[in-house]
Design an enzyme around this catalytic site. Structure first.
Site, PDB file in Angstrom:
ATOM      1  N   CYS A  84       1.002  -0.775   0.116  1.00 11.14           N
ATOM      2  CA  CYS A  84      -0.029   0.002   0.241  1.00 11.14           C
ATOM      3  C   CYS A  84       0.622   1.177   0.046  1.00 11.14           C
ATOM      4  CB  CYS A  84      -0.994  -0.183   0.958  1.00 11.14           C
ATOM      5  SG  CYS A  84      -1.902  -1.342   1.539  1.00 11.14           S
ATOM      6  N   HIS A 335      -8.941   4.289  -1.343  1.00 13.30           N
ATOM      7  CA  HIS A 335      -7.660   3.484  -1.214  1.00 13.30           C
ATOM      8  C   HIS A 335      -7.412   2.255  -2.502  1.00 13.30           C
ATOM      9  CE1 HIS A 335      -4.077   2.428   0.004  1.00 13.30           C
ATOM     10  NE2 HIS A 335      -4.362   1.262   0.906  1.00 13.30           N
TER      11      HIS A 335
END
Length: 389
Positions: A84, A335
């Site tokens: 991420c 996200h």
């Protein structure tokens, strides 16, 4: 010599069935170049942050950035992947190239196309950022990983559901003013605090409103060396940076303390010669509300176990002691993994240049901090940004 952000581009985040990895990359890259006033011909290097892990069949995606403009042909391009934090890995790679004097202008793009995958596949793809040998059977995928973290934190410090709901409500309220956010709706504290059919428990003590959104999107920034910055319309320089990698297995760490986050911030502060209280705002990695809570402690805003205080007393609201996630954060903004770190840097640059839209703008912002992490605080990237033009 350090690099400065002189322009940015940002697509909307959310479910975008008509878009592909390629179209998202092209849109963000072209917007960033236009905003920076830079010709594609003048770009020296290209870096793409893209996690993928099965979300897209297309590989070798670094070459897709060349689709934005024929003048990008034959430019060196590379893809970075650090879960991420893939976007921040791309940003740091670009800054490194400028500091090493290997480039004067670097185009950095981050992208992810997640929503084409079915929910079980999404969970499987995301879980690949955990230590599969020990954590690969975690129920609920990565939400299950952070559910375990929340459970351990609750056992150690007591039920923090009120604080998590405050964080979720804050970020959703902030997201209303963000035109690129996936969810622009003020859900309110009571909705976030209460279990319901629309807000069920997902993993451990985490409810749906505690979890960031699966998303499609891209963001891009143009980085420039000081000689280029002198002619730029705007410039936000990297005053300090820190990147540390921690153990992948959670069994080798205290998962209620993000020690890699602490180390990254400390290195960034030392390089910038500042302290936390000097920052005007922070964009931090709230993949789950428990992550933002623990990050308050890891960055030094409050001692360990006291993160709830910052949330409940309004310290992190716009207008508070240290506004955190004025953009709505991952929680409201969405996200798209590879895009997240680039987006965070672009949004902080906007804030420092006074170009953030509407009520999202933090008044008088002078220094901004970014924290982006990959995995459960495994890949940790912190930046301190300062406007110079």
């Amino acid at each position: 010599m350090t690099a400065s952000i002189i322009g940015w581009g940002h697509t909307p985040f959310g479910k975008q069935p008509e878009e592909t990895v390629e179209t998202l990359v092209v849109a963000a890259a072209n917007e960033a170049l236009a905003h920076a006033g830079v010709s594609a011909e003048d770009v020296d290097s290209i870096v793409l942050g893209h996690f993928n892990a099965g979300f897209s069949k297309q590989n070798l995606t670094s070459a897709l950035v060349l689709q934005a403009n024929p003048q990008l042909r034959f430019k060196p391009a590379v893809r970075t992947e650090n879960a991420c934090a893939s976007g921040s890995a791309a940003v740091f790679q670009g800054v490194n190239a400028i500091e090493a004097r290997r480039a004067s202008i670097v185009l950095v793009v981050g992208v992810e196309k997640m929503t084409d995958s079915a929910s079980p596949q999404i969970a499987e793809n995301l879980l690949r950022a955990s230590y599969l040998a020990e954590e690969g059977e975690t129920e609920g995928g990565f939400a299950g990983i952070f559910g375990k973290i929340a459970q351990s934190y609750f056992q150690k410090y007591g039920d923090q559901s009120d604080a998590l709901a405050r964080i979720a409500a804050k970020n959703h309220r902030n997201g209303v003013s963000n035109p690129w956010a996936q969810m622009r709706k003020d859900l309110g504290y009571e909705f976030c605090r209460t279990e319901s059919e629309r807000n069920p428990f997902v993993a451990g003590p985490l409810k749906r409103t505690d979890c960031s959104l699966v998303s499609d999107g891209a963001a891009a920034i143009v980085l420039a060396a000081p000689d280029i910055v002198a002619e730029a319309q705007r410039a936000v320089r990297f005053r300090g940076r820190g990147h540390v990698q921690d153990f992948l297995p959670m069994s080798r760490r205290d998962i209620t303390r993000f020690e890699g986050c602490t180390q990254a911030w400390q290195r960034a502060f030392a390089e910038a010669n500042i302290a936390l209280h000097d920052l005007s705002l922070v964009e931090t990695h709230d993949c789950f509300t428990i992550a933002e809570l623990i990050e308050y402690e890891a960055m030094g805003l409050v001692p360990s176990g006291e993160g709830a205080r910052a949330a409940l007393e309004g310290w992190t609201e716009i207008g508070g002691r240290l506004p955190v996630n004025a953009s709505g954060g991952l929680k409201a903004k969405g996200h798209p993994i590879g895009a997240t770190g680039v987006s965070m840097h672009a949004l902080c640059a906007m804030q420092l240049c006074g170009e953030a839209p509407g009520e999202m703008q933090v008044p008088g912002a002078e220094l901004a901090g970014v924290f982006n992490m990959g995995g459960a605080a495994v890949a940790n990237y912190a930046s301190v940004l300062e406007r110079v033009r």
